[in-house]
Design a protein around this motif. Structure first.
Motif, short mmCIF file in Angstrom:
data_model
loop_
_atom_site.label_atom_id
_atom_site.label_comp_id
_atom_site.label_asym_id
_atom_site.label_seq_id
_atom_site.Cartn_x
_atom_site.Cartn_y
_atom_site.Cartn_z
N PHE A 129 -6.02 3.94 13.01
CA PHE A 129 -7.13 2.99 13.05
C PHE A 129 -6.83 1.87 14.03
CE2 PHE A 129 -10.04 -0.22 11.50
CZ PHE A 129 -11.15 0.53 11.18
N TYR A 132 -7.24 3.05 17.44
CA TYR A 132 -8.64 3.14 17.85
C TYR A 132 -9.18 1.76 18.20
CZ TYR A 132 -13.55 4.13 17.99
OH TYR A 132 -14.84 4.23 18.40
N LEU A 173 -12.86 9.21 17.03
CA LEU A 173 -12.83 8.49 15.76
C LEU A 173 -13.14 9.45 14.61
CD1 LEU A 173 -12.67 5.89 14.17
CD2 LEU A 173 -15.09 5.54 14.59
N ILE A 177 -10.83 10.14 11.45
CA ILE A 177 -11.22 9.93 10.05
C ILE A 177 -10.99 11.21 9.25
CG2 ILE A 177 -13.15 9.41 8.53
CD1 ILE A 177 -14.30 7.65 10.66
N TYR C 394 -17.98 2.19 10.37
CA TYR C 394 -16.85 3.05 10.03
C TYR C 394 -16.92 3.44 8.57
CZ TYR C 394 -12.37 4.05 8.00
OH TYR C 394 -11.38 4.61 7.25
N ALA C 398 -17.31 7.11 7.28
CA ALA C 398 -16.21 7.67 6.49
C ALA C 398 -16.77 8.28 5.21
CB ALA C 398 -15.21 6.58 6.16
#
Lengths: 489, 108, 473, 170, 641
Positions: A129, A132, A173, A177, C394, C398
Motif C-alpha cells: 500500500f 502504491y 492496485l 488488493i 480504496y 476492497a
C-alpha cells in the motif's frame, strides 16, 4: 540508525518550506543545496551498507493497523542502487535549471523536491500500500510540472500521460488488493507476506498481468509506450529529465521487486511474452528513432528501445540478466538525462527541436559537441562507457535464455548506432546554417551538469564493480526465490 | 356484529388488486398530464391507493400498525399538498401557467 | 435522541427570533446550537451525556435506535450542516426577510436527516424522508422570483412526491407480507423464509429500493438532481449534495442492513447494475459539462454509484471491512471536498451568479490559496492519494474485490479514470486559462474558515484514516 | 356473492371510475370534484374494513381540507379558464402503456404469489377486528407511536413555514 | 620490464588526454611532439619488453590490472597478455604508428584541427594496443570497438563535408554489423567455456577435444569461429562488408595509412591468428575463411584496375592484400598471414604516405588522370614509392616477395586452385599498382598550370618517415626467409609458442605438415616472378604514354569501374528497405494506431458525454417516464431473480 531511511524519504519534503522562506533569487540554490545534502545522506547510507542480501535500515511502524497497512521501508542492494540514481540525478536536474528563466520558481522546485520524496519512497517501500501511495505521489507532481510549465500542446498530452500511467497503476492496485486478501487473516500488505503466498497458476497469470501492465506502462514497454514521446516533448526540461532519469526506472524496479518473487509461476508462464514485447520494442523504437524529425522525440524513442532490452534481459531470469537490467536502468538514467539536457540546451538557444533546421553547431560549441559525443557513446554502448557494461550483461543474460531473441535484440545495437550517429551528424556536423551560426556554447553550470554525468558514464564504464557488488546479493536472493519455486514445482 | 364476520367473504386479494389498480391509474395520470395541479392530484390518488392497501392489510391481520401508518401518511400528504400548492402558486405567479412543459430551462 | 430534541428546539428558537427580527443573532445562534448539539450527540454516544436519552427512552418503543451507526452518521450530518450553514450569509443577505424561516427550515431538515439515519421502524424512515424532502422542496424554491429556482423547486417536488408514492407502496407491501413495520420484525420474517419469499414482498423490497435510489439519486432515478442542483441557490445545493446525500445513503444502508440482509443474494444482482449505471452515467455525462453546479451534481451521482458498491458488497461481520465504515468514510471524504468546492464557488461566483466553469478561469492568479484549496478538493474527489477521496475509493473497491464482484470493481476502476478528466478540466481552467473580468469575488471570513477546515480534514483523513475506519468496528 | 362483496365491487367500480375521470377530464375543476368522489369511495372502503377512525379522517382531511385547498388554489389562479394542455397522442399511448404494464406486472405478481397471507387474515376476521376503533388506535398512537407523532409535528411546522415563505407575495 | 607493460597503452592515453583537453592552448608543434613522443615512448617500452621476451623462456605472461566486470559467475579482468603475437602487433602498431605520427606533423601542419588530430591518433593507438594486448576476448572487443570509434572520428575529421561524415558513419555502422557477430560469438564462448580469457578458453577447447567430447568441426566450434569471423570480416573489410574501406579514404592520408592499411584493418587477421586453436578445431570455418579471403583478394584487385583516385586504388589493394592474409590463415598458414600482415604494414603504409606526399604536393589533387611525371619534382617520394610498389608486387628481394610467396607456397601445398587464384590476384596487384605508379610519376604532368607551378618535394618531416618505411619494406623479408635459403625462419620460431594448442590438436588427428620439395618451390617462385615482371612491362607499355581518357565504355569496364555496383546493391536491398520499414512504423503504426488509440478513446468518451447528457431533457414529464420505465424494468428483473 534505521531512521536514516525515514530521513532519506522525508528530507526533501522537509526542505520544501525553505524554498518559500528564502529570497526569490536564492530558491534554486536552496533547492540545489537540499538535493546535495540528500546525496550526501545517500553516500552515508552506502558507506554504512553491508553487502548482504537482507534489507537494512528497516523501518516498520503500523500506519493503518486495522487494515494491516504498515509504514514499512528498508534498503537492500536493489533499492540502494535506485536511490543512488535518484539522489545523484536530482542535484543535476536542479542545476540544469540554474541559468534558465523560470516562472513560479518556488512552486516549481517545491514540486521537484516532492517528486524526489516520492521516488525515494517508491524505491524503499516494502509495504504494497505504501508503495502504491508513493507510486502515485510521484505521478501527481510530475503531471503538474508538465502541465503548468509545459509547452504548447501540454494539456492533451499531459492528460494522455496521466491516463496511461494511472490506468496502469489502478490495475496494479487491484492486483495488490487481491494479493492482500489472499494473505492469511488479518490481512496485510507486507511484501514479506506476499512472498510466501501459494497461489494457483491461473491466479498467478492474472496477477502477473495485473502487476506487469502497471509497470510496463511506466517503463514504457511496446505497445503501451504511447504517452512517452509526447510527454517528453511537451514537458519542461526538468520534467523530462525526471521522467527519463528516474520515473521510467520505477517500472523496472517494480518488475524486479514486485513481480518476479511474488508471482513466480505467472512469470514462468508469461516471461516469453514480456521478452517478446521488449525485443519488438527495441527494433520498433529504434526504427522510428531513425526517421524521427524531432530531436527530443528521437531520444524518447531511443529510451523505449533501451528499456525494452532491459526488460528482456531481466526476464531472462539469470543473475547476468538481472544485474544487467538493474545496471542498465541506472545507466539509462544517466545517459538519457545527458542527452535530453543536450536537447534542452539546443532548444534553449535555437527554440527548435527540428533536426532538419539544425546542423554545424560544432563550430560554435566545441564543448557541447564533445559532451554530446560522450553521452552518445554511452547511449550506443561503446566499451568503457556505462552503456556497454549494462548491455553486455543483458545480452549475456538473454543469450543464456534464448539465442534468437539475442540475435534480434542485437540488431538494436546496429540501429542504435545508425540513429544516434545520424542525429549527431545532422545536428552538430556539417556547415553551420543561418540559425545555428548564432549558437552560443555551454555555460559553466551546464558544463558542470554534463561533466558530472560524463564522469558517471565513464566511472561506471570502467569500474562498474561497486554497483554490481552492492546489487548482487539482493538480486541473487530474488533469483533464488524464483528458482526455488521452479524446483518446488 | 354479523356483517363483520361475513366480511371474510371479501378476499384480501380483491383489495390488493383494487389498490394496485388505483395506484396504476394514479401513475398513468402522472405520466399523462402536464398540468401541475392534476399531477398533484394523481399523486394523491397513488397515496390513497397505498392507504387502502395498508388498511386492508392491517384489518385482515388485525394489527393497528398499518392504520396508524395510514394516519401518518395522511398527515404527510396534507403537508405535501400544502407545500406543493404553495410552489404551484409561486410558479403561476412567475410564469402565468402551471404547465410543467414550460419549465425546461434547466437541462443537460 | 438529544439531537432530535435540541434541533427542534433550535429550529423553533430561530423561527421565533426570526419573527421578532433579531436577524443578527440568527447565524451565531444556529451555529452555536449546532455545535452544542454535535457535542451532546457525541457525549451521548460515549455515554457521558445521557440526560435527554433517559428522558425520552421510555417512550421510544423501537422507533429509533441509537446505535453507533446512528451516532456516527448523526455526528457527521451535524458537522456538515455546521459547515454548510456557516456559509448561510450568502443566502441570507439576498433575502433578508426570511432569514428566520431559512434557518429553522434547514435545521428541521437536519432533524429529518438525523431521524433517517437512526430509524428502526419504517414509519420513522418515511417521516424522516418526508421532513427532509418537504423542507428541501421549499428551500430549493427559496429564491421565489427567479425562474431556475422555481423550476428546481417544482421539479424536485413533483418527482420527489411521485417517488415517495412508490416508497410507500413498497412499505405497504412489506407490511402486508411480513406483518411488521419495525426492522427487527421484518428481518426476522425475511430471514425465516428467505428461500421462499412471497413475490409481493420481493415487489415491496423492489419499490423501497427504488424510492431510496431516488433519494440518493441513483440511475435511472437521478434525473432530478442535476436540474435541482443547478436551479437551487448554491448554499442549498451544497446542503443537498452533502447532508441530504449522506442521510439518504446512510438510511439506505441501514434499511438493507437491518431488514433485507438475509436476501442479499438477489438484491445484489439487482443493485450492482444500478450502481454501475449510476457511476457511468454520472461520470460520462459530466465529461462535457460547462456548469460547475451541474458538474458537481453529476459527480455527486457518480459518487452515489461508488457508494452503492458499499451496499451491493454488503459486509458487516468482517472486523476491518464493513460497509458502514466504508460508506461513513466515503461520505465524509466526498462531503468535505464537495462543501469546500461549493464554498469556493460561492466566493467566486456568489450564491446566484453564473456558475459556469469559466468562472474559475485564472483563479490561480486572482487568489492562489483558493485555487490550491479547490485543487486539493478536486484531487480528493478524483481519488488521488494520499487524500481522503483515494482512501474512500480504496475501501469500497476492497469491499467489492473481497466479495469477488469483479465486474463491479472493473467498472469502478474505469469510472474513477473517466472521472478524473472533468475534475482536472476545472483545475486547468483555474491555472491555465486567462481570467475574464467582471466576476464578483465576495470572500468572507466564514467561507475561508470552512474551506480551510475542509481541506485540512481532507488531507488528515487521507493520511490517517484509521480513526474514521475504526468508528464502526 | 354476499352483500359485502356486492358493496365492495360497487365501491371499487366507483372509485376506479372516479380515479379514471380525475386522470382524464379536461378541466382541473372537474378532476378535483371527481377526486373528492374517489376519496369518499375510499372512505367507504375504510368503513367496510371497520376502520372508522381513518374513514372519518379521510373525509375530514382529504375530502375536506386538502380538496378545499385544491379548489381554493384553482379558483385563486383561475386555472379553469385554461383547459388541460394538449397532449400528443404518442404521449397518451406511452402513458397508458406504461401504467398498464405496471398494473399488469404487479397484479401478475400477486397472482403468482398466491395472495398476501390471506388465510391468516380470514382467521383473524372470524373474531371481529376492533383495532379500527378510535380508542384502540388512540392508545397505540400515544403509546408506541408517540415519537413519530411528535416528530410529524415538526414536519407540519416546517411545511407550514415553507408554505408561508413560498406562498406569501412580498 | 614486463611489469611496466601497462605503460605501453598508458602513454598514448596520456597523450590523448593532454592533446584533447589542452587542444586550444597547445601550440601545434608542441602537440605534434607530444603526440609522437608518447607513441615513441610506448615503442621503446615495447622494444624493452620484446628483447626481454626473446631472452626469457616464458612464452606468454598475463599482467592483471584490475577486475572489470563481475556478475554471478561471469568475471572479466582488465589484464594484458604479453606473448610473441601481441608483441609483434605492439611493435608494428607503435613503430609504424610512430612514423606516421611524425609524418602527420608535417602533413597536417596547416590544418586548424591539428591538435585534435593528434589526440585522436593517440586515442587510436591506445585502443589498438588494448586490442592486441588484452588477455581476453572482452578486452579485445573493447579495443575492437574503440578503434572503430577512432576510425569514425578520423574519417569524419573534416566534418564540414557531409560526404566525409557519411563515409565515417558508414564505416562505423558496417563495423557494428561485424561487431554484433563478434559479440554473439563472445557470448557463445562464455556460455561454452564459462570464461573469456584466452588461456582458459584455448586450454578447455583442446581438453574437450582430446577428452573426445568434441570431434573436429563440432557445431559449437564452427559456430563460434564463424561468428568471430563475421567480426573480422567487418573489421578487415572482407566480402561482403568491405564497402566501407574505400569510402574511408575520406579521412586524412595519415589516417588511411595508419588505420586503414597498417593496423586497424589487420585486427581481424590478428584475431583469427589469436584464436588459431579454435579455428583448427573447426576446419570448415577455415575453409570459409579461405574462400572469403581469395574471393576478396581477386574481387578487390579487379576493382583496383580501373580506379582513378590514387587513394581508392590503394584502398582496394589493401582489401585485396587483407584477402591474402585471410587466405593464408585459411590454408592454416597463420604465420604466413602474420608475416604478410607485417610486411604489408610496412609497404602499404609507405605507399599511402607516398600518395599523401603526392597529394600534398598537388594541393589536394587525388585523381590519377591529372598527375604524371612527378618524379621530376619529387625524387624522394618517387624512389620510396617505387620501392613500395615493387614490394607489393612481390619482386625479390623486397619484403612483399617473401611474404606473398610464402602464402602462395602454402596455398599450393593446400590446394592448387587456391594457388592459381591467388597467383592471378598477385598479377592483378602488380598491374594496377604499376598503373598507379606510371600514371603518377612517369610521363608528362597532366594537371593544371598553377598546380604544376606549385609542385615541390615534401618537407623532411614527410620524406624521412617515407625513407624509414622504404627501408623496412625493403628488408622486411628477413623476418621470414623461405626454407630453401637454409636460413632460419625468424618469424616462425618467434610465433611458434602460440600454436601449442593447435599443434596438439593436429598431432592428435595425425596431421603432418608436408613441405614442398625444393624444386617445386623454385618452380613456383620462378613462375610468379616471371609473370609479375611480364605484367609490369605490360603495364609500362600501356600506361607510360598515358593520355587522359573519358569514362569507360565497354560493359565489363563500366561494371568494374563502378565497383560492380555493390554499394548501389546494398543501398537497394538493405538501406532503403530499412528506411521504408521505419517510415511505416512511424507514420502508420505509431502515428495512426498507437497514438490513434488514445486519441480515439478520448474523443469517444467526450462524444458519448456530449450525447448522453441529452437524456437530461429538462422536461419533468420525461423524467417521470424514465422513472416509471426504471421501475418496470426492475419489476421485470425481479421476476427472473
Amino acid at each position: 540508525m534505521n531512521l536514516i531511511t525515514a530521513i532519506l524519504i522525508f528530507f526533501p519534503l522537509a526542505s520544501i518550506p525553505v524554498l518559500y522562506l528564502v529570497k526569490r533569487e536564492y530558491v534554486k540554490t536552496a533547492a540545489f543545496i537540499s538535493t546535495l545534502i540528500e546525496l550526501v545522506l545517500t553516500l552515508y547510507v552506502i558507506s554504512e551498507f553491508q553487502i548482504i542480501p537482507d534489507t537494512q535500515f528497516l523501518l516498520d511502524y503500523w500506519w493503518i493497523e486495522s487494515l494491516g497497512i504498515s509504514f514499512k521501508a528498508g534498503i537492500d542492494g536493489i533499492s540502494l542502487v535506485m536511490v543512488l540514481l535518484t539522489n545523484f540525478l536530482m542535484p543535476v536536474v536542479v542545476l540544469s535549471n540554474m541559468n534558465r528563466e523560470q516562472m513560479q520558481v518556488r512552486h516549481y522546485h517545491a514540486l521537484i523536491l516532492f517528486t524526489q520524496m516520492a521516488f525515494v519512497g517508491v524505491f524503499v517501500a516494502l509495504d504494497a500500500f505504501l508503495f502504491y501511495i508513493f507510486w502515485e505521489l510521484a505521478l501527481i507532481p510530475m503531471y503538474f510540472i508538465s502541465l503548468f510549465w509545459g509547452k504548447e500542446r501540454r494539456i492533451p498530452v499531459t492528460f494522455k500521460f496521466f491516463f496511461y500511467t494511472l490506468t496502469g497503476s489502478l490495475i496494479m492496485l487491484v492486483a495488490l488488493i487481491y494479493l492482500y486478501f489472499q494473505t492469511p487473516a488479518p490481512h496485510t500488505f507486507d511484501i514479506a507476506a506476499f512472498y510466501n503466498l501459494n497461489l494457483s497458476a491461473t491466479e498467478q497469470s492474472l496477477l502477473f498481468w495485473g502487476l506487469f501492465i502497471g509497470f510496463a506502462i511506466k517503463v514504457p514497454l511496446f505497445p503501451v509506450h504511447g504517452w512517452l514521446p509526447d510527454t517528453h516533448t511537451e514537458a519542461p526540461t526538468q520534467g523530462t529529465l525526471l521522467l527519463a532519469g528516474v520515473m521510467l526506472k520505477m517500472g523496472i524496479y517494480g518488475v524486479i521487486r514486485w513481480v518476479l518473487p511474488i508471482v513466480p509461476e505467472g512469470v514462468m508462464l508469461w516471461k516469453d511474452w514480456a521478452i517478446t514485447m521488449g525485443v519488438i520494442g527495441i527494433i520498433y523504437a529504434s526504427c522510428i528513432a531513425i526517421v524521427q524529425r524531432d530531436f527530443k522525440r528521437l531520444i524518447a524513442f531511443s529510451s523505449i528501445g533501451h528499456l525494452g532490452l532491459t526488460i528482456a534481459g531481466i526476464f531472462a531470469l539469470n543473475i547476468h540478466g538481472l544485474q544487467g537490467g538493474l545496471l542498465q536502468a541506472f545507466n539509462h538514467g544517466i545517459t538519457s538525462v545527458g542527452l535530453f539536457f543536450v536537447a534542452d540546451i539546443i532548444y534553449d538557444r535555437m527554440h527548435t527541436r527540428e533536426i532538419a533546421k539544425l546542423g554545424g553547431i560544432v563550430h560554435k560549441a566545441p564543448a557541447m559537441s564533445i559532451f554530446f559525443m560522450l553521452m552518445l557513446l554511452g547511449s550506443i554502448a561503446l566499451p568503457l562507457t556505462n552503456g556497454f557494461v549494462g548491455e553486455f550483461l543483458l545480452f549475456l543474460g538473454l543469450y543464456q535464455y534464448n539465442v534468437w531473441f539475442t540475435a534480434v535484440a542485437g540488431l538494436g545495437i546496429i540501429l542504435g548506432a545508425v540513429y544516434m550517429l545520424r542525429s549527431y551528424q545532422r545536428v552538430m556536423l556539417g556547415e553551420a546554417n543561418s540559425l545555428t551560426s548564432e549558437f552560443t556554447d555551454m555555460l559553466m553550470s551546464e558544463k558542470v551538469v554534463m561533466g558530472a554525468l560524463t564522469a558517471a558514464v565513464f566511472w561506471i564504464g570502467i569500474n562498474p564493480k561497486p554497483l554490481l557488488t552492492i546489487a548482487e546479493p539482493a538480486l541473487a536472493q530474488i533469483l533464488q526465490q524464483y528458482t526455488s519455486f521452479l524446483t518446488m514445482k | 356484529m354479523p356483517e363483520l364476520t361475513s366480511l371474510k367473504t371479501i378476499p384480501l386479494d380483491w383489495y390488493i388488486y383494487l389498490s394496485l389498480t388505483l395506484f396504476a391509474i394514479g401513475v398513468t395520470g402522472v405520466l399523462l398530464n402536464r398540468n401541475a395541479i392534476i399531477l398533484l392530484m394523481c399523486i394523491e390518488i397513488m397515496l390513497n391507493a397505498v392507504n387502502l392497501l395498508f388498511v386492508a392489510f392491517s384489518a385482515y391481520s388485525d394489527d393497528p400498525a398499518g392504520q396508524l401508518f395510514v394516519f401518518f401518511v395522511m398527515v404527510v400528504a396534507a403537508a405535501e399538498v400544502a407545500v406543493g400548492l404553495a410552489i404551484i402558486v409561486m410558479i403561476y405567479r412567475n410564469f402565468q401557467t402551471v404547465n410543467i412543459n414550460v419549465l425546461d430551462k434547466l437541462k443537460w | 435522541m438529544s439531537g432530535l430534541i435540541l434541533l427542534s428546539i433550535l429550529g423553533a428558537t430561530t423561527l421565533i427570533s426570526g419573527v421578532f427580527q433579531h436577524r443578527r443573532l440568527l447565524l451565531p445562534l444556529t451555529l452555536l446550537g449546532l455545535v452544542f448539539t454535535f457535542l451532546f450527540v457525541m457525549g451521548e454516544w460515549s455515554g457521558k451525556a445521557t440526560y435527554f436519552a433517559d428522558l425520552i427512552a421510555p417512550y421510544n418503543n423501537g422507533m429509533l435506535t441509537f446505535d453507533s451507526f446512528a451516532f456516527a452518521f448523526s455526528g457527521l450530518l451535524l458537522f456538515f450542516s455546521l459547515l454548510v450553514l456557516s456559509l448561510s450569509q450568502f443566502q441570507v443577505q439576498e433575502d433578508v426577510d426570511h432569514a428566520g424561516e431559512y434557518y429553522s427550515i434547514l435545521l428541521f431538515t437536519v432533524l429529518g436527516a438525523v431521524v433517517m439515519v437512526s430509524f428502526s421502524n419504517l414509519v420513522m424512515l418515511f417521516i424522516g424522508i418526508e421532513i427532509l424532502s418537504i423542507s428541501l422542496y421549499v428551500m430549493a424554491g427559496s429564491r421565489k422570483y427567479t425562474a431556475p429556482s422555481n423550476e428546481a423547486s417544482l421539479k424536485y417536488f413533483l418527482l420527489g412526491s411521485f417517488a415517495s408514492g412508490f416508497l410507500l407502496l413498497g412499505i405497504a407491501l412489506i407490511y402486508g407480507t411480513t406483518g411488521h413495520l419495525d426492522l427487527p420484525g421484518i428481518s426476522s420474517y425475511i430471514s425465516a423464509n428467505a428461500s421462499s419469499l412471497p413475490f409481493l414482498c420481493i415487489l415491496g423490497i423492489m419499490m423501497i429500493i427504488m424510492g431510496m435510489a431516488f433519494k440518493v439519486s441513483a440511475a435511472p432515478f437521478h434525473n432530478w438532481s442535476p436540474d435541482v442542483y443547478e436551479g437551487a441557490p448554491t448554499v442549498i445545493t451544497a446542503f443537498m449534495a452533502t447532508v441530504v446525500k449522506t442521510a439518504a445513503i446512510a438510511a439506505f444502508l441501514r434499511l438493507m442492513l437491518g431488514s433485507f440482509e438475509a436476501v442479499q443474494g438477489w438484491w445484489t444482482i439487482l443493485l450492482s447494475p444500478i450502481s454501475i449505471l449510476t457511476m457511468t452515467i454520472g461520470n460520462v455525462t459530466a465529461l462535457y459539462q460547462q456548469n460547475f453546479k451541474r458538474l458537481l451534481a453529476y459527480s455527486g451521482i457518480s459518487h452515489a454509484g461508488y457508494l452503492l458498491i458499499g451496499i451491493v458488497a454488503l459486509t458487516y461481520d468482517s472486523p476491518s471491512y464493513n460497509s458502514s465504515g466504508a460508506i461513513l468514510y466515503y461520505t465524509a471524504a466526498y462531503a468535505l471536498a464537495t462543501i469546500a468546492a461549493f464554498a469556493v464557488l460561492l466566493v467566486v461566483a456568489g450564491n446566484s451568479g453564473d456558475s459556469s466553469i469559466s468562472a474559475f478561469n485564472g483563479l490561480a492568479k486572482r487568489d492562489p490559496k483558493l485555487a490550491v484549496a479547490l485543487t486539493i478538493c478536486l484531487l480528493s474527489l478524483a481519488g488521488i492519494p494520499p487524500l481522503a477521496g483515494f482512501f474512500g475509493k480504496y475501501y469500497l473497491f476492497a469491499l467489492a474485490i473481497n466479495k469477488g464482484l469483479w465486474v463491479l470493481a472493473a467498472f469502478a476502476i474505469l469510472n474513477s479514470l473517466i472521472g478524473i478528466y472533468y475534475y482536472f478540466i476545472v483545475m486547468i481552467n483555474m491555472f491555465l486559462k486567462e481570467k475574464q473580468d467582471g466576476l464578483p469575488s465576495t470572500s468572507s471570513p466564514a467561507s475561508k474558515v470552512v474551506i480551510a477546515i475542509c481541506v485540512i480534514l481532507t488531507i488528515i483523513a487521507g493520511l490517517f484514516p484509521e480513526g474514521v475506519v475504526q468508528v464502526l468496528k | 356473492m354476499s352483500l359485502n362483496q356486492i358493496a365492495f365491487l360497487g365501491l371499487a367500480a366507483m372509485s376506479l371510475l372516479g380515479a379514471i375521470m380525475v386522470v382524464t377530464t379536461k378541466k382541473p375543476l372537474y378532476s378535483i370534484l371527481y377526486l373528492i368522489f374517489t376519496f369518499f369511495c375510499i372512505a367507504a372502503h375504510f368503513v367496510i374494513l371497520n376502520a372508522q377512525f381513518l374513514a372519518v379522517v379521510q373525509v375530514i382531511v382529504y375530502a375536506g381540507a386538502i380538496m378545499v385547498l385544491f379548489l381554493f388554489v384553482v379558483m385563486l389562479l383561475n386555472l379553469n379558464k385554461e383547459s388541460e394542455y394538449r397532449k400528443p397522442a404518442l404521449l397518451k399511448v406511452a402513458a397508458a402503456m406504461s401504467g398498464g404494464m405496471l398494473l399488469l406486472l404487479t397484479v401478475a405478481g400477486v397472482v403468482k404469489s398466491g395472495a398476501g397471507n390471506v388465510e391468516t387474515a380470514e382467521a383473524a376476521l372470524y373474531t371481529q377486528t376492533t383495532i379500527g376503533y378510535v380508542s384502540n388506535l388512540g392508545l397505540s398512537l400515544f403509546k408506541e407511536y408517540l415519537i413519530p407523532f411528535e416528530v410529524v409535528s415538526i414536519l407540519f411546522l416546517s411545511a407550514m413555514v415553507g408554505a408561508v415563505v413560498l406562498g406569501r407575495k412580498d | 620490464m614486463i611489469n611496466l607493460v601497462w605503460l605501453v597503452p598508458l602513454f598514448p592515453l596520456i597523450g590523448f588526454l593532454i592533446n584533447g583537453l589542452l587542444r586550444d592552448k597547445l601550440p601545434k608543434t608542441m602537440a605534434g611532439v607530444i603526440g609522437s613522443g608518447v607513441v615513441f615512448g610506448s615503442f621503446l617500452v615495447t622494444c624493452g619488453i620484446f628483447f626481454e621476451h626473446l631472452s626469457t623462456p616464458a612464452n606468454s605472461v598475463v599482467v592483471p590490472l584490475f577486475d572489470w566486470i563481475t556478475a554471478g559467475n561471469f568475471s572479466a579482468q582488465f589484464s594484458f597478455q604479453v606473448d610473441s603475437l601481441s608483441l609483434l602487433m605492439m611493435l608494428i602498431v607503435t613503430g609504424v604508428g610512430f612514423l606516421i605520427h611524425v609524418y602527420s606533423m608535417g602533413y597536417m601542419h596547416d590544418d586548424e584541427g591539428h591538435n585534435k588530430f593528434f589526440s585522436y591518433l593517440n586515442l587510436f593507438i591506445f585502443f589498438m594496443l588494448l586490442l592486441v594486448m588484452g588477455s581476453n576476448y572482452l578486452l579485445l572487443f573493447v579495443g575492437w570497438e574503440g578503434v572503430g570509434l577512432c576510425s569514425y572520428l578520423l574519417i569524419g575529421f573534416w566534418f564540414k563535408n557531409n560526404d566525409y561524415n557519411n563515409a565515417a558513419k558508414k564505416a562505423f555502422i558496417v563495423n557494428r554489423i561485424g561487431d554484433l557477430g563478434f559479440l554473439i560469438g563472445m557470448l557463445l564462448i562464455f556460455v561454452t567455456f564459462g570464461t573469456l580469457n584466452y588461456h582458459e578458453v584455448f586450454e578447455q577447447a583442446v581438453a574437450k577435444f582430446q577428452s573426445g567430447e568434441w570431434g573436429i568441426n563440432s557445431t559449437v566450434m564452427v559456430a563460434i569461429t564463424l561468428l568471430l569471423f563475421v567480426g573480422a570480416v567487418g573489421k578487415s573489410a572482407q566480402i561482403p562488408l568491405y564497402t566501407w574501406l574505400p569510402d574511408a579514404m575520406a579521412g586524412p592520408t595519415p589516417v588511411s595509412a595508419l588505420i586503414h592499411a597498417a593496423t586497424m584493418v589487420t585486427a581481424g587477421v590478428y584475431m583469427v591468428v589469436r584464436s588459431n586453436v579454435l579455428y583448427t578445431l573447426a576446419p570448415v570455418s577455415l575453409q570459409v575463411v579461405l574462400v572469403i579471403g581469395i574471393a576478396t583478394a581477386l574481387f578487390a584487385a579487379t576493382i583496383g584496375l580501373f580506379q582513378n583516385d590514387i587513394k581508392k586504388v590503394l584502398a582496394y589493394s589493401t582489401v585485396s592484400q587483407l584477402g591474402y592474409m585471410f587466405a593464408a590463415c585459411g590454408v592454416g598458414a597463420f604465420t604466413s598471414g602474420m608475416f604478410h600482415l607485417t610486411t604489408h604494414a610496412f609497404f602499404k603504409a609507405l605507399l599511402f604516405l607516398g600518395s599523401g606526399s603526392v597529394i600534398h604536393a598537388l594541393g589536394g589533387e587525388q585523381d590519377l588522370r591529372n598527375m604524371g611525371g612527378l618524379k621530376r619534382w619529387m625524387p624522394a617520394t618517387f624512389i620510396t614509392f617505387l620501392i613500395g610498389t615493387l614490394a607489393i608486387s612481390g619482386i625479390p628481394p623486397l619484403s612483399g616477395f617473401f611474404s606473398k610467396d610464402e602464402i602462395l607456397a602454402n596455398a599450393f601445398a593446400h590446394d592448387r586452385v587456391a594457388w592459381a587464384l591467388l597467383l592471378a590476384g598477385s598479377l592483378l596487384t602488380a598491374f594496377y599498382m604499376f598503373r598507379l605508379f606510371f600514371l603518377t610519376f612517369t610521363g608528362s604532368f597532366r594537371g593544371t598550370k598553377e598546380q604544376e607551378h606549385h609542385l615541390h618535394e615534401s618537407p623532411a618531416l614527410i620524406t624521412v618517415p617515407l625513407m624509414a618505411l622504404a627501408i623496412l619494406s625493403a628488408v622486411g623479408g628477413v623476418l621470414g626467409l623461405p626454407g630453401l635459403l637454409h636460413a632460419p625462419h625468424a618469424l616462425n620460431n618467434f610465433l611458434n609458442p602460440i600454436y601449442e594448442g593447435r599443434e596438439a590438436v593436429l598431432a592428435s588427428i595425425g596431421y603432418e605438415h608436408h613441405h614442398l620439395a625444393h624444386q617445386t618451390e623454385w618452380m613456383l617462385i620462378g613462375i610468379t616472378v616471371a609473370a609479375v615482371v611480364a605484367v609490369i612491362f605490360a603495364a609500362n607499355r600501356i600506361f607510360a604514354g598515358y593520355r587522359k581518357e573519358g569514362e569507360p565504355t565497354t560493359f565489363l569496364k563500366k561494371l568494374i569501374y563502378n565497383k560492380y555496383y555493390v554499394d548501389e546493391l546494398y543501398d537497394a536491398i538493405i538501406v532503403k528497405p530499412t528506411m521504408a520499414v521505419s517510415e511505416f512504423f512511424f507514420s502508420v503504426l505509431e502515428s495512426v494506431i498507437i497514438d490513434g488509440f488514445s486519441v480515439v478513446t478520448g474523443k469517444l468518451a467526450i462524444a458519448s458525454g456530449r450525447t448522453l447528457r441529452h437524456i437530461q431533457t429538462g422536461n419533468t414529464g420525461t423524467y417521470l417516464f424514465i422513472m416509471v420505465v426504471g421501475v418496470i424494468v426492475m419489476v421485470v428483473a425481479s421476476y427472473f431473480i
